[in-house]
Design an enzyme around this catalytic site. Sequence first.
Site, PDB file in Angstrom:
ATOM      1  CB  SER A 215      -0.900   0.003   1.231  1.00  0.00           C
ATOM      2  OG  SER A 215      -0.114   0.300   2.367  1.00  0.00           O
ATOM      3  CE  LYS A 216      -0.249   6.976  -3.706  1.00  0.00           C
ATOM      4  NZ  LYS A 216      -1.301   7.689  -4.301  1.00  0.00           N
ATOM      5  NE  ARG A 217      -1.981   4.823   6.186  1.00  0.00           N
ATOM      6  CZ  ARG A 217      -3.105   5.010   6.851  1.00  0.00           C
ATOM      7  NH1 ARG A 217      -3.335   4.336   7.956  1.00  0.00           N
ATOM      8  NH2 ARG A 217      -4.014   5.838   6.412  1.00  0.00           N
TER       9      ARG A 217
END
Length: 283
Positions: A215-217
């Site tokens: 994920s981006k996170r």
Amino acid sequence: MAALGSYLVARCAGGLWYLRMEDLDLPRVVPGIADDMLATLEKLGFEWDGEVVYQSRRTDCYREAAEELIRRGLAYACGCTRSEIAQIASAPHEEGLVYPGLCRDGLAEGKVERALRVKVYDEVVSFDDGVMGRYSQHLTGSCGDFVIHRADGPYAYHLAVVVDDAAAGVNQVVRGADLLASTPRQIYLQQVFNYATPAYYHLPLVTGPNGAKLSKRDNAVSLSAGRDLGQDGSALLVSALRFLGQAPPSSLKDATPSEVLAWGVANLDISAIPRTSAPFPEE
Ligand SMILES: [Zn+2]
């Protein structure tokens, strides 16, 4: 990875390198992450031009752009819920449901505005990506009239980046391949607003150990999770260069991060950047 790739492409072309925090979805933004990222970039030897732009502070610009579309009859209020769209939409595509245009001629009685959508027409948007090659998308077939603002949420990424790129005079966009499929919608908006279309370079994504998409996170956190970047910074940059298909000498690990970046700018070979996502190379 997008930070390194965009830095190399911009500097290699003798251009400026701007930083933008895409923090529109404020409730989901991790507090302090912007400062962490800036600190990490500094430790890694990156030098950016001008002020950092925070999208969360530019809502007025996005509102103005959206209002222009409404005035020109190109945007309209949609009152459909997700399940209503799902019932009528054709088979889901990789980018989600194709909106069937239910509210194009006005909200049905009793419906409240849930989103603002921009009208798209029966045309194919194509562009030549600097890494991925020719990419085409039929907007009516792949997404339909798309959302530029949610009544209870932020302005959409597509609208915000198009407005921001035009305001800053951005002529090259380098970012992760997860945004490749959204690019035709942004090019469409550029055409509607009569903005120039920048050159696009979509970089392969870093995948998890088993090939899973991060994920981006996860990506952001892995960059800034308190690593001691003192000496590791150069090794990390050398690995990142290799991930991007470049061939830095191993001796560069003993150089300073700034020297590694300078090597990357001087030796960038865009044609060597792979098109497929992969795990990050281990030391
Ligand atoms: Zn609708």
